[in-house]
Design an enzyme around this catalytic site. Structure first.
Site, PDB file in Angstrom:
ATOM      1  N   LEU A 188       0.796  -1.220   0.000  1.00 45.34           N
ATOM      2  CA  LEU A 188       0.000   0.000   0.000  1.00 45.34           C
ATOM      3  C   LEU A 188       0.832   1.275   0.000  1.00 45.34           C
ATOM      4  CD1 LEU A 188      -2.901  -1.143   2.328  1.00 45.34           C
ATOM      5  CD2 LEU A 188      -2.594  -1.496  -0.105  1.00 45.34           C
ATOM      6  N   CYS A 189       2.130   1.144  -0.286  1.00 43.62           N
ATOM      7  CA  CYS A 189       3.015   2.313  -0.397  1.00 43.62           C
ATOM      8  C   CYS A 189       2.783   3.029  -1.725  1.00 43.62           C
ATOM      9  CB  CYS A 189       4.475   1.839  -0.386  1.00 43.62           C
ATOM     10  SG  CYS A 189       5.379   2.293   1.079  1.00 43.62           S
ATOM     11  N   HIS A 190       2.811   4.358  -1.684  1.00 34.73           N
ATOM     12  CA  HIS A 190       2.707   5.145  -2.910  1.00 34.73           C
ATOM     13  C   HIS A 190       4.078   5.250  -3.572  1.00 34.73           C
ATOM     14  CE1 HIS A 190      -0.717   6.463  -0.521  1.00 34.73           C
ATOM     15  NE2 HIS A 190      -1.303   6.758  -1.630  1.00 34.73           N
TER      16      HIS A 190
ATOM     17  N   MET B 159       9.340   4.755   5.012  1.00 32.65           N
ATOM     18  CA  MET B 159       9.266   3.363   4.557  1.00 32.65           C
ATOM     19  C   MET B 159      10.416   3.057   3.601  1.00 32.65           C
ATOM     20  SD  MET B 159       6.900   1.982   6.238  1.00 32.65           S
ATOM     21  CE  MET B 159       7.378   0.398   5.538  1.00 32.65           C
ATOM     22  N   GLU B 160      10.742   4.017   2.740  1.00 34.59           N
ATOM     23  CA  GLU B 160      11.869   3.845   1.828  1.00 34.59           C
ATOM     24  C   GLU B 160      13.171   3.662   2.616  1.00 34.59           C
ATOM     25  OE1 GLU B 160       9.313   5.813   1.307  1.00 34.59           O
ATOM     26  OE2 GLU B 160       8.643   5.081  -0.640  1.00 34.59           O
TER      27      GLU B 160
ATOM     28  N   ASP C 178      23.713 -12.386   3.276  1.00 29.88           N
ATOM     29  CA  ASP C 178      23.944 -13.259   2.116  1.00 29.88           C
ATOM     30  C   ASP C 178      25.430 -13.354   1.774  1.00 29.88           C
ATOM     31  OD1 ASP C 178      23.097 -14.776  -0.278  1.00 29.88           O
ATOM     32  OD2 ASP C 178      23.856 -13.031  -1.360  1.00 29.88           O
TER      33      ASP C 178
END
Lengths: 161, 161, 161, 161, 161, 161
Positions: free
Chosen positions: C76-78, C112-113, C127
């Site tokens: 739901l992120c723009h 969020m980014e 990794d």
């Protein structure tokens, strides 16, 4: 597909050809390409003095990720499992040569993956050095990519005896 | 790759190591992580009263899609076939724990896929509750993600006799 | 949407909320997280002696690409324009801390980014060091990701006078 | 980012540089590159007799989609809005030249988008003609990509008076 | 592009048309489509008894993500900023109707985004109920998608006075 | 997953079901769908006179790329190897029918891939003819997508004797 008449419009169309009956064998491809740069730019790369940072490691990573994305970039390429990728550089006063080797165990050759890796590696080098390759008018009179070739393709028949 | 001298610059480079000769076996990995939230936020999640909607189902779907995208997110990860994914939650008054189990039949382990699923599931929960976790200055004094771990990795040798 | 009756089933649904009327302003977010590793692994990273190669540059690139992919990973992120990303590391004997700063000029915050960049940067470090962090049974008893937080969010009102 | 000491390891790192304060202006870039093919292959392309189908339209579409994906392929490229793309071909007996023009209204130039479009267009042509360019040993002695250049970059200052 | 003669082959080609001079205005589009299912399947969806889980929330999320990916799926679509997305369902005994409303502030309409969201929402419902819609021979005699339409498109001129 | 009590909240959740023990066999699926267009639009497609260019080849390519991306679009779909894709059209005065056949050798059926290809092919046709299908108010009174169906699914048991 069953007996059917299709419009002539599809005659100019495209096909992702069936590879289902090809054998699963080990395959490698080795490709190479070159970016021509100013000598001063090459010096800055070697000294690690470019604003965007580590040119060659960024190009290696971009090349590896492009190898994995080949079937998304090239419309009629089949997705295939990638076993390993090696990206190497040969730096000379006027150019950087990128070599990509791809290994796979699958139904199609991996030459498209190798030249896609080379191309994106070279594009990434260009992006990293834009600020020093541009002239005062923002143009690139001395930058170019050339000599992208498939050096070698090999199949290795697997022997299960 | 044939006998060749490469520049010292590549010594700091990266390699997507060959896994072509590893056996194809069944593999599972189980990973877990936690997001710490305000008790009031947990209540709103349980009552289903958040503006963006169903927090946990959205997080499950995001985690599953992230598992499938792992080799695009982590540069040197090999793409592998994903056989199944289970995402589960344990909700306590101050946190939500996300557990992801990944099953695959392939040449490499799937622990990276499992922790990538956990991480993106947790990020998605954060996104869904932003409006209630933010304080009046738009900051997140009580929100954090912690304890992302691989709980267990297993190989199951296939027996064709 | 016009007057309409929808099934109760959608009450548990999700919404990508409208941000069209929010102002376009400069925004930054700073986030941080940590991966706990064995001291020997940290030494190998510092000496550049890991088989997969340059750990921190690979993590930086993965973090930057994840910042750009946030709206694809978090349902739901723009999607928002990214103006710049800085990824930095603080290496201690038992851990590596990743800090990501994101700058944007847009309608939504970029926290969020920033935490997505931190998370993928940390996953990439994991990794790169798998082969040395695994114990003889293929498990990771001493590896974990922790303390992912948003340190600071800021809005800078643009002044056109 | 606040006053902080970071490890020397990050000195070889990478940066997605801030462009937030650059003006939003109209920008165009025109790039070109060439694929060298056998004369017989060119004839088959012109007659539309290749098994995979319509070579040039497939290459156009691949080039346009690559222009839109540039910031995903090139790690430190900023995502920018693409206003329009034109892809054209000049076919000669021994080669096909691809020209890509990109228009945008944004904060960064679009030369990377244009050369990425050219590169992927050329790779797609190669993929479409693999079956006829390969020799009997599966090698490509006469196929190569060359002369990828940025022909022209322009900025058009917008005048709001 | 400058005065130039191109081969006739490009006459059948494609163009991503320039939209750079179109005004940035608020735009909405509302689209709808339907999947026809067995009554028993609809009952299982309403009772939440399907093996794969929550059908409608999964379809909502898939639709929202598809809206954001439209310019990657449809070759000549321009990427545009998405301001908000609403996905709703109307469940009847023999079908589920999906309605998607997209809001944007940009240079092109968003009807393609809305019908792409509808299509992928409907495909996702199909995927979630495969096990109960299939007959004993693995065929789908009673499943179909129909009536995908754009119900309404609107532009809202922004007034800066 | 070990004995564990999970919150009731997960009961409405989703599962990517395990297919690891299904046999690897050859599978095909054939799907079809239709877009209803004005007769004048069909004429322009047949004459190749649309501003955006070659409608059907663009739709074929978009359909093939969508087939390859199905597991990214449909949240709980398993990624599977695609062996071949054929996209065909039947053009009538009032509609275009798209047929997609997908072949694979894998563990799950490919009907989702086939209907995803059909859907994206139809969406692409719509996008290519927007300018002529829109009425003077920018609405689409006579455009719709219908009758998306799976015509046939087959498994072909491989015989290694």
């Amino acid at each position: 597909m069953e007996e059917k008449k299709f419009t002539h419009l599809t005659q100019s169309g495209v096909h992702m050809v069936e590879v289902g009956d090809k054998p699963v064998i080990k395959r490698t491809a080795l490709a190479r390409g070159k970016i021509n740069l100013q000598e001063e730019t090459i010096n800055l790369i070697e000294k690690g003095e470019l604003k965007k940072g580590n040119v060659l490691t960024t190009a290696q990573i971009a090349a590896i990720q492009a190898v994995k994305s080949t079937s998304q970039l090239i419309p009629l390429c089949h997705p295939i499992p990638i076993g390993g990728v090696e990206v190497e550089f040969e730096v000379t006063p006027g150019s950087i040569e990128v070599t990509v080797e791809v290994k796979s165990t699958g139904k199609t050759g991996v030459e498209m993956e190798a030249i896609t890796g080379v191309s994106v590696g070279l594009l990434t080098i260009w992006d990293m050095v834009k600020s020093v390759e541009k002239d005062e008018k923002g143009q690139y009179p001395s930058t170019s990519i050339s000599a992208i070739e498939v050096l070698k393709k090999e199949k290795i028949e697997l022997n299960f005896d």
